[in-house]
Scaffold this active site. Structure first.
Site, PDB file in Angstrom:
ATOM      1  N   HIS A 213       0.846  -1.187   0.000  1.00  8.60           N
ATOM      2  CA  HIS A 213       0.000   0.000   0.000  1.00  8.60           C
ATOM      3  C   HIS A 213       0.884   1.241   0.000  1.00  8.60           C
ATOM      4  O   HIS A 213       2.105   1.149   0.190  1.00  8.60           O
ATOM      5  CB  HIS A 213      -0.934   0.003   1.222  1.00  8.60           C
ATOM      6  CG  HIS A 213      -0.232   0.042   2.540  1.00  8.60           C
ATOM      7  ND1 HIS A 213      -0.170  -1.050   3.380  1.00  8.60           N
ATOM      8  CD2 HIS A 213       0.451   1.029   3.163  1.00  8.60           C
ATOM      9  CE1 HIS A 213       0.510  -0.720   4.456  1.00  8.60           C
ATOM     10  NE2 HIS A 213       0.909   0.528   4.352  1.00  8.60           N
TER      11      HIS A 213
HETATM   12  P1  TYD Z   1      -2.439  -4.172   7.732  1.00  7.74           P
HETATM   13  O1  TYD Z   1      -2.734  -2.828   7.183  1.00  7.74           O
HETATM   14  O2  TYD Z   1      -2.932  -5.357   6.979  1.00  7.74           O
HETATM   15  O3  TYD Z   1      -0.880  -4.332   7.952  1.00  7.74           O
HETATM   16  P2  TYD Z   1       0.296  -4.272   6.869  1.00  7.74           P
HETATM   17  O4  TYD Z   1      -0.074  -3.211   5.887  1.00  7.74           O
HETATM   18  O5  TYD Z   1       1.480  -3.907   7.690  1.00  7.74           O
HETATM   19  O6  TYD Z   1       0.440  -5.596   6.233  1.00  7.74           O
HETATM   20  O7  TYD Z   1      -2.981  -4.202   9.216  1.00  7.74           O
HETATM   21  C1  TYD Z   1      -3.358  -5.393   9.880  1.00  7.74           C
HETATM   22  C2  TYD Z   1      -4.543  -5.115  10.785  1.00  7.74           C
HETATM   23  O8  TYD Z   1      -4.172  -4.245  11.859  1.00  7.74           O
HETATM   24  C3  TYD Z   1      -5.684  -4.456  10.061  1.00  7.74           C
HETATM   25  O9  TYD Z   1      -6.878  -5.052  10.549  1.00  7.74           O
HETATM   26  C4  TYD Z   1      -5.630  -3.023  10.496  1.00  7.74           C
HETATM   27  C5  TYD Z   1      -5.020  -3.102  11.871  1.00  7.74           C
HETATM   28  N1  TYD Z   1      -4.193  -1.940  12.254  1.00  7.74           N
HETATM   29  C6  TYD Z   1      -4.586  -1.133  13.286  1.00  7.74           C
HETATM   30  O10 TYD Z   1      -5.659  -1.331  13.904  1.00  7.74           O
HETATM   31  N2  TYD Z   1      -3.807  -0.083  13.655  1.00  7.74           N
HETATM   32  C7  TYD Z   1      -2.647   0.192  13.039  1.00  7.74           C
HETATM   33  O11 TYD Z   1      -1.936   1.156  13.409  1.00  7.74           O
HETATM   34  C8  TYD Z   1      -2.227  -0.658  11.936  1.00  7.74           C
HETATM   35  C9  TYD Z   1      -0.938  -0.382  11.194  1.00  7.74           C
HETATM   36  C10 TYD Z   1      -3.037  -1.699  11.581  1.00  7.74           C
END
Ligand code: TYD
Length: 142
Positions: free
Chosen positions: A60
């Site tokens: 992303h």
């Molecule tokens: P995700 O965006 O999939 O992580 P990455 O992009 O690092 O692979 O996030 C995983 C889960 O955690 C998703 O349900 C959103 C949640 N999340 C939060 O609640 N707070 C945060 O600060 C972050 C980064 C993710």
């Protein structure tokens, strides 16, 4: 041409950071302060750990968020893309960081089992700031 550490275009930047290690006979310590080692005011800290073998994360970009990524333990490869150019940076030491600002596509690969990737962020979690679709990312950075 590398874009890491080069003067940023208006909307996005990627920069390697090196932190001072305050070591003595007992071991090492690194301190990060708002507006000093970290070039923004930190509103959120999260960390990724226990990543399973072969798993890649991220995929992303953010519209406005500023982040500093630090592998406080282990290693991880950060893949960044900006204006059609790509860079891969290994975060492999707690005294190194990667500053990412604005619309940069980022992926995290090759986590070692002991990797703890800590992320300092300039804002609270906001799904509206994410661009998760690669085609949309290309449209928005055009
Ligand atoms: P995700 O965006 O999939 O992580 P990455 O992009 O690092 O692979 O996030 C995983 C889960 O955690 C998703 O349900 C959103 C949640 N999340 C939060 O609640 N707070 C945060 O600060 C972050 C980064 C993710």
């Amino acid at each position: 041409m590398r874009f890491i550490n080069s003067p940023p275009p208006a909307k996005a930047a990627v920069q390697e950071l090196n932190f001072t290690i305050r070591g003595d006979a007992r071991g090492s310590l690194i301190a990060l302060e708002n507006g000093r080692e970290v070039p923004f005011e930190v509103k959120r800290v999260y960390y990724i750990f226990g990543t399973q073998e072969g798993v890649a994360r991220g995929f992303h970009a953010h519209r406005n968020l500023k982040q500093v990524l630090i592998a406080v333990s282990g290693k991880v490869r950060i893949h960044c893309e900006l204006q059609g150019r790509t860079e891969d940076i290994w975060l492999d030491s707690p005294d190194r960081g990667l500053y990412i600002e604005g619309l940069v596509w980022r992926e995290m690969h090759d986590f070692t089992p002991d990797c703890v990737l800590m992320v300092l962020a300039s804002d609270y979690y906001d799904e509206a700031d994410y661009v998760r679709d690669y085609e949309e990312f290309n449209r928005e950075q055009a």
